[in-house]
Design a protein around this motif. Structure first.
Motif, PDB file in Angstrom:
ATOM      1  N   ILE A 164     -49.206 -54.113  -6.933  1.00 21.95           N
ATOM      2  CA  ILE A 164     -50.258 -54.743  -6.121  1.00 21.95           C
ATOM      3  C   ILE A 164     -49.677 -56.091  -5.720  1.00 21.95           C
ATOM      4  O   ILE A 164     -49.263 -56.868  -6.584  1.00 21.95           O
ATOM      5  N   GLU A 165     -49.601 -56.329  -4.430  1.00 18.54           N
ATOM      6  CA  GLU A 165     -48.987 -57.576  -3.950  1.00 18.54           C
ATOM      7  C   GLU A 165     -50.069 -58.487  -3.383  1.00 18.54           C
ATOM      8  O   GLU A 165     -50.682 -58.174  -2.366  1.00 18.54           O
ATOM      9  N   ASP A 166     -50.297 -59.606  -4.042  1.00 18.77           N
ATOM     10  CA  ASP A 166     -51.261 -60.572  -3.535  1.00 18.77           C
ATOM     11  C   ASP A 166     -50.523 -61.546  -2.616  1.00 18.77           C
ATOM     12  O   ASP A 166     -49.849 -62.472  -3.064  1.00 18.77           O
ATOM     13  N   ALA A 167     -50.655 -61.308  -1.320  1.00 21.13           N
ATOM     14  CA  ALA A 167     -49.991 -62.140  -0.311  1.00 21.13           C
ATOM     15  C   ALA A 167     -51.006 -63.079   0.349  1.00 21.13           C
ATOM     16  O   ALA A 167     -50.848 -63.470   1.510  1.00 21.13           O
ATOM     17  N   ALA A 168     -52.050 -63.445  -0.434  1.00 18.45           N
ATOM     18  CA  ALA A 168     -53.162 -64.256   0.094  1.00 18.45           C
ATOM     19  C   ALA A 168     -52.678 -65.500   0.833  1.00 18.45           C
ATOM     20  O   ALA A 168     -53.297 -65.936   1.796  1.00 18.45           O
ATOM     21  N   GLN A 169     -51.581 -66.083   0.352  1.00 18.55           N
ATOM     22  CA  GLN A 169     -51.119 -67.369   0.895  1.00 18.55           C
ATOM     23  C   GLN A 169     -49.902 -67.209   1.812  1.00 18.55           C
ATOM     24  O   GLN A 169     -49.283 -68.195   2.177  1.00 18.55           O
ATOM     25  N   MET A 170     -49.524 -65.983   2.137  1.00 20.78           N
ATOM     26  CA  MET A 170     -48.179 -65.748   2.683  1.00 20.78           C
ATOM     27  C   MET A 170     -48.114 -65.135   4.070  1.00 20.78           C
ATOM     28  O   MET A 170     -47.096 -64.557   4.439  1.00 20.78           O
ATOM     29  N   HIS A 171     -49.169 -65.271   4.871  1.00 18.19           N
ATOM     30  CA  HIS A 171     -49.110 -64.732   6.238  1.00 18.19           C
ATOM     31  C   HIS A 171     -47.879 -65.307   6.937  1.00 18.19           C
ATOM     32  O   HIS A 171     -47.715 -66.517   7.031  1.00 18.19           O
TER      33      HIS A 171
END
Ligand SMILES: Cc1ncc(COP(=O)(O)O)c(C=O)c1O
Length: 371
Positions: A153-160
């Motif tokens: 599960i990759e949390d890319a919340a901050q990485m757009h």
């Protein structure tokens, strides 16, 4: 001029107003409007994925991800201690067990060298969280996941808009997630997204987001949620994603400027400008007070507030959260890097609407408090 410099202010001067007016003029204000699908396709494209499923924030995106992967009570998910509570909450609400690793003191991301020792027969997934601007070292995670048959599960919340070895963040998980809170590179006010290449998982996410309606409406064989995103939120998201390359380059410019202004200041550790796999995207510009500095992050933030500079503390580690300790979780565990980041780290104004003049004033205030 001595106006307070907010820690974050979004930039909404593109097509945001035009698209919002379109929602009102056409009457499409719920989740059924056309911007939702357009925004899903756009974010899936940004992340190099096939499917996007828009939800109402990044926290519930993680909840849906854990639920969609059909992780069972007692399954263990390895994740960093240094992250937002949304990550551990999604795991715990499903009855799964968060298993923590410490952080790398330079990148502030999970220390991937600590993962393997935490793998047991009950481990089912690794939750990767890219923190503050540099991505997690994904090669190591991908190799462990493949050798041990674990989901990611990759949390890319901050990485757009960030990449790891030229591959977009958000492209690495079985399911990857984003947040669109106003401090993100793309904001919808409140909002989130799941992205995946797996058609079946995408279908499950869509169903969980929408009360698990079956073919026969109002008949359900599973409990879902109403986590839908509105057309108005997606309208904002479309206007924002049109400018993502510009936003990413502005953030990098901001990071470079702060680094120039602060690199000679004694007593503070600055964010790394790059690793061999990525250039920092500076989601926020964090500072860590060296151990010899006589005050902690809380005091530094107080002093900066007195100089009209907004700040935010770093995350507080999961193993030190009262809500988890009271449930008997993480007893006797210690993750010294995460503990130090929480006590010595904070970030200074980092929003996209920040002017160079405001950044210069914020940096001067940091210089002053470190004298
Ligand atoms: C790494 C990370 N994951 C999840 C979230 C939760 O997103 P939201 O605030 O949209 O619920 C955030 C929010 O900042 C975050 O930074």
């Amino acid at each position: 001029m001595n106006k307070f410099i907010p820690v974050n202010e979004p930039l909404l001067d593109g097509n945001e107003k035009k698209y919002l007016v379109e929602c009102i003029d056409t009457g499409w204000i719920s989740s059924e409007g056309p911007f939702v699908q357009r925004f899903e396709e756009t974010m899936a494209h940004v992340a190099g994925r096939t499917y996007g499923i828009a939800v109402c924030n990044g926290t519930v995106a993680l909840e849906v991800a854990v639920a969609a992967l059909e992780l069972r009570p007692g399954d263990e998910i390895i994740m960093p201690s240094f992250t937002i509570i949304s990550c551990a909450a999604a795991v715990i609400r499903r009855g799964c067990v968060p298993v923590l690793v410490d952080s790398d003191p330079d990148t502030w991301n999970m220390d991937v060298l600590q993962i393997e020792a935490k793998i047991t027969p009950r481990t089912k997934a690794i939750m990767v969280v890219h923190i503050y601007g540099l991505p997690v070292e994904m090669d190591a995670v991908l190799s462990l996941a493949s050798r041990h048959g674990l989901r990611i599960i990759e949390d890319a919340a901050q990485m757009h808009g960030q990449t790891y070895k030229d591959r977009p963040c958000g492209s690495f998980g079985d399911i990857s997630t984003f947040s669109f809170y106003p401090n993100k590179h793309v904001t919808t006010g409140e909002g989130g997204m799941l992205v995946t290449d797996d058609e079946r998982l995408a279908e499950r996410c869509r169903s969980l987001r929408n009360l698990c309606f079956q073919k026969k409406r109002f008949v359900h064989d599973e409990l879902g949620y109403n986590f839908r995103m509105t057309n108005m939120q997606a309208a904002l998201g479309m206007a924002q994603t049109e400018r993502l390359p510009e936003f990413v380059s502005r953030k990098r410019h901001m990071g470079k400027l702060y680094t120039e202004l602060l690199s000679a200041v004694p007593g503070i550790q600055l964010p790394l400008s790059k690793k061999e796999y990525a250039e920092n995207i500076y989601w926020v510009y964090g500072l860590i007070l060296n151990d010899e500095v006589s005050f902690d992050a809380e005091e530094a933030m107080r002093r900066l507030a007195n100089k009209d500079v907004g700040t935010r503390p770093f995350f507080w580690p999961m193993h030190e959260q009262p809500v988890f300790r009271s449930r008997g979780l993480f007893k006797g565990q210690s993750y010294p890097v995460a503990e130090r980041l929480a006590r010595r780290g904070f970030y200074i104004p980092s929003g996209l609407a920040l002017t160079n003049e405001q950044m210069e004033r914020a940096a001067s205030a940091v210089v002053e408090i470190m004298k």
